[in-house]
Each structure stands twice: as C-alpha cells, then as structure tokens.
Design a protein around this motif. Structure first.
Motif, PDB file in Angstrom:
ATOM      1  N   LEU A 138       0.861  -1.198   0.000  1.00  0.00           N
ATOM      2  CA  LEU A 138       0.000   0.000   0.000  1.00  0.00           C
ATOM      3  C   LEU A 138       0.888   1.235   0.000  1.00  0.00           C
ATOM      4  N   ASN A 139       0.401   2.282  -0.611  1.00  0.00           N
ATOM      5  CA  ASN A 139       1.190   3.507  -0.726  1.00  0.00           C
ATOM      6  C   ASN A 139       0.277   4.712  -0.834  1.00  0.00           C
ATOM      7  N   LYS A 140       0.749   5.827  -0.360  1.00  0.00           N
ATOM      8  CA  LYS A 140      -0.026   7.057  -0.390  1.00  0.00           C
ATOM      9  C   LYS A 140      -0.021   7.662  -1.788  1.00  0.00           C
ATOM     10  N   ILE A 141      -0.992   8.506  -2.040  1.00  0.00           N
ATOM     11  CA  ILE A 141      -1.063   9.275  -3.282  1.00  0.00           C
ATOM     12  C   ILE A 141      -0.753  10.721  -2.942  1.00  0.00           C
ATOM     13  N   LYS A 142       0.256  11.251  -3.586  1.00  0.00           N
ATOM     14  CA  LYS A 142       0.638  12.636  -3.344  1.00  0.00           C
ATOM     15  C   LYS A 142      -0.238  13.547  -4.180  1.00  0.00           C
ATOM     16  N   ASP A 143      -0.825  14.522  -3.540  1.00  0.00           N
ATOM     17  CA  ASP A 143      -1.670  15.486  -4.238  1.00  0.00           C
ATOM     18  C   ASP A 143      -0.849  16.738  -4.503  1.00  0.00           C
ATOM     19  N   ASP A 144      -0.533  16.957  -5.773  1.00  0.00           N
ATOM     20  CA  ASP A 144       0.279  18.116  -6.131  1.00  0.00           C
ATOM     21  C   ASP A 144      -0.505  19.424  -6.083  1.00  0.00           C
ATOM     22  N   GLY A 145      -1.827  19.320  -5.997  1.00  0.00           N
ATOM     23  CA  GLY A 145      -2.634  20.532  -6.050  1.00  0.00           C
ATOM     24  C   GLY A 145      -2.709  21.279  -4.737  1.00  0.00           C
ATOM     25  N   VAL A 146      -2.364  20.613  -3.642  1.00  0.00           N
ATOM     26  CA  VAL A 146      -2.467  21.258  -2.329  1.00  0.00           C
ATOM     27  C   VAL A 146      -1.111  21.191  -1.643  1.00  0.00           C
ATOM     28  N   ALA A 147      -0.617  22.314  -1.231  1.00  0.00           N
ATOM     29  CA  ALA A 147       0.702  22.369  -0.601  1.00  0.00           C
ATOM     30  C   ALA A 147       0.672  21.823   0.818  1.00  0.00           C
TER      31      ALA A 147
END
Length: 438
Positions: free
Chosen positions: A44-53
């Motif tokens: 399992l791994n996280k998803i990085k959201d580039d839209g929110v700092a």
C-alpha cells in the motif's frame, strides 16, 4: 458471506508513520483478490496530491478524484501478473463510515477509478471475475489508530457497502513466481485517422495489442511441458518440485491456412510489423487454481504490452504531419525491468519501463513518486529484457529502383549474348580445323 482480507503486519507500521506525519491521506491497496479464499494485501502507498501544498491539514473532500484515478492507472502498469489495485485506504481523524458526506466522497473516488479502468481495458485494472466488481475501503484513524474495512459494490445501483474482516498477521503469505516469455511476430494493416491523411500511432498500436489479446485467449499454457487441469490447485502441482521453478510456456494457435486459389491481392495504405519478446512474471498463491494462474499470465502479457504502448506514445514528440506516405517509421516500445518491493513475505517484484535511450537510474524518481518507495540502482534488474539492435530503413524512390533494376537486367542479357557468340565461334573454328586436318 463476509469478505476476508489479510494484510502483513509490517504494512501497519507504514500506516502508523503516515498518520503521525500527515493528519489526512489517501492511498492505494495492492493485492490479489480471491473468489474462494482470502484476499491478500501485499503493498500500500499514499497518493501525493500536487494541487495542495499543505498535505497535513488537508480535508478529505479536497482530494482530486481524477488525480487518484490517474495514479491508479499509472500504478497498475507496473504491477506484475496476479496483482491489482484492490481499493483505497483513508487516513483521517473522522470515521469515514460514520459520516455520510465522507462516505459519498469515497464512493465517488472508487467509481471514477473504475471508469478509468473501463476506458483502458487492456491495462487489466478491473478483475470482476475475482472480486465481483467490489473495491475495498480501509479506514485508519490518525488520532486513535483504530481501523476498519468495508467493500463497495460498484456494479450495484446504490453502491451498497458491505462489511469485511480485515486482519494484520505476522506470518507472511507464501507466493510462487511463474516466469515466462511471449514472442510475437505479426503484420497488421496500418490505418489512418478518419477524414485525415495521418496515421494514428497509438490507435494502430492499440489495435495490435487487441489482436494479440484475441490470439492469447485461444492460446494454451503448458506447465512443465504439459497441459494441466485448470481445477487443480497450484500447491498440488508444485508439491513434488521442492525448490525447482515451475516452467511455463505459452503456445499460440497457428494461422489458418486457406486454399491459395482463394487468396487475393489487396491495396493497403500501409502495414505495421509488430514483433518482439515480452517477459512476464506472475505471482500466485498456493490456493490459486491453475485456471487462475493461466488467466494471470495472459493478463500480464496484455497489461505489459499496453503499458509499453501508452508510455511510448506519451513520449512521442515528432509531429505526424512531417511523415510522408512512403516513410518507414520505427516505434521502439520500452523494455521491462524489475525490482523488489521489500515485502517480508518474499521477493515480490514490481516492474518499470525504460525507453531505448534511458538507463535504469531513470526509474528511481518515478518509483518514488508512484509507490512512495526508495530504491537504489543495485536493486533494479535490467537484464531480463535487453535493448534490441535495430536499424530504421530508409525509403527509396520507386523510379530509381526500376531504372537501376532495368540496367542490371540489360547488362546481364548483354553478357549472355557475348558468351553465346564466343561459344559458337569456338565451335566453328574447331569444326574447320577438324576437316582441314582430316
């Protein structure tokens, strides 16, 4: 019957660390579903959201569904045979199953993910034959480390939620690796875009993969040189092999041979020669049947081919308008490399794809971005598939070819005439000498 899910304990440590670092997080569950036994989560791994700092203080409703779906598609490309995106995990202070708004948001994430997989069927993201069209939602509290899991029936009209029995276990699951190669050497019709005088590279390559998929559906997979009853369990087949690997070979049916009198010449806008060798590594559980293992092998070949096509087409920068009709274009699909995900159960290998000019070090930042996994170059195995030595042919003008050919033929005719005259002359001289000396 309540769905049972097993996850290795070391993955819980990842969740704990993630919950302490980020108050809210969304990630993907990778594993193998089963229609008869337990589901297994192997990564399992996280998803990085580039839209929110500010990731730490981000609310669940702020996550972008489209980005999650696209991440799931990209991650599916690098999965080996037998493994799928089985759902998502949510780290959040509030229980998503007790808040109607949060639960609705989670459902829309899964629905969008399914639509993305349906739009890319050759990536083999859905596995309805094993999970019945249900995806998992695993909730982990960032405040109390309490967790829970439920499945969402995505094929139902109301997206019903059903309970699941999730357990972390110390004893790792045992996996068997099935390795093989699939070779293809086919010629297909090259099609142009509708109402345009251009070739659709991705469309033509996708059609090739679709036809190979149809060919694979009719293929037979031999295990240790012989067909095996699909109902047999993998553990029964390998019971007497000890540590020896199970040899796998794919045999495709030969093309139908029609009466030559029925064949006809046809004018085509172009042809596409699709040839090469695809490596495949599939991981099966001892309780898998041979039929399931066979399906995993065929699906992995197709998933790998389609992944290469998409990655290759994404990398194209040359404009199709600059290509003339008689140009021969070489499309080198990327090769497959493998690396361990450091699962404690055994050496489960994921894969990455490299373009012909790329070195294996290129895969490290992409793996970190996609899987939140830090690798070293030594862990990447780039020797299973090698870069082919190919040379792109150059087009020639037809008139030049015809003129040259005619000159060569004329030269050969002249040489034959000279040789014949010389032979006759020698024969006449020999006859005259014979009669004069008689």
């Amino acid at each position: 019957m309540v769905r049972s899910v097993v996850c290795e304990t070391y993955l819980e440590e990842y969740l704990k660390a993630l919950s302490q670092k980020q108050g809210s997080s969304i990630g993907l569950l990778v594993g193998q579903p089963s229609s008869q036994s337990k589901d297994h989560i192997i990564y399992l791994n996280k998803i990085k959201d580039d839209g929110v700092a500010d990731q730490e203080n981000k609310g669940l409703l702020e996550f972008d569904n489209q980005q999650i779906s696209q991440h799931a598609l990209v991650e599916t490309r690098i999965l080996p045979g037998g493994f799928y995106i089985m759902g998502i995990f949510v780290i959040y202070p509030k229980n998503v199953f007790e808040d109607a708004t949060l639960l609705k948001k989670v459902k829309t994430m899964l629905v969008d993910m399914r639509h993305t997989f349906n739009s890319n069927p050759l990536i083999k993201g859905n596995c309805d034959e094993l999970d019945g069209g249900e995806k998992l939602v695993f909730y982990y509290s960032s405040s109390s480390n309490v967790f829970g899991c439920k499945s969402v029936a995505l094929k139902s009209d109301n997206l019903s939620v059903r309970p699941c029995d999730w357990k972390f276990q110390e004893q790792p699951a045992k996996w068997h690796i099935l390795s093989t190669f699939f070779e293809t050497d086919e010629v297909f019709v090259l099609k142009k875009n509708k109402n345009e005088d251009q070739y659709d590279t991705e469309g033509n390559l996708t059609d090739c993969v679709e036809k190979i998929k149809q060919q694979l559906e009719k293929s037979i997979v031999f295990f240790d040189g012989a067909p095996v009853d699909g109902k047999q369990l993998v553990e029964d087949v390998i019971r007497d092999k000890k540590d020896d690997p199970l040899l796998v070979h794919i045999y495709s049916p030969s093309l139908s041979t029609k009466d030559i009198s029925l064949r006809k010449l046809e004018s085509l806008p172009g042809i596409l020669k699709f040839d090469g060798i695809v490596s495949s590594k599939v991981f099966v559980h001892p309780k898998n049947t041979i039929a399931e293992a066979t399906a995993f092998i065929k699906a992995d070949v197709i998933r790998s081919l389609m992944s290469r096509v998409q990655i290759h087409c994404d990398s194209l920068v040359q404009s199709e308008e600059s290509l003339t009709q008689d140009t021969i274009v070489l499309n080198e699909l990327p090769r497959r490399i493998y690396y361990p995900i450091r699962a404690k159960s055994n050496q489960i290998l994921f894969s990455e794809y490299l373009l012909s000019e790329e070195t294996k070090e290129i895969a490290i930042p992409h793996t970190q971005e996609t899987l939140d996994l830090h690798l070293t170059p030594k862990e990447l195995c780039a020797t299973v598939e090698i870069v082919p030595e190919v040379k792109e042919e150059e087009p020639h003008d037809a008139k030049e070819c015809d003129t040259g050919s005619a000159d060569r033929v004329e030269g050969k005719l002249n040489m034959s005439l000279i040789g014949t005259l010389a032979t006759i002359t020698v024969l006449v001289i020999a006859i005259i000498v014979f009669y004069l000396t008689k």
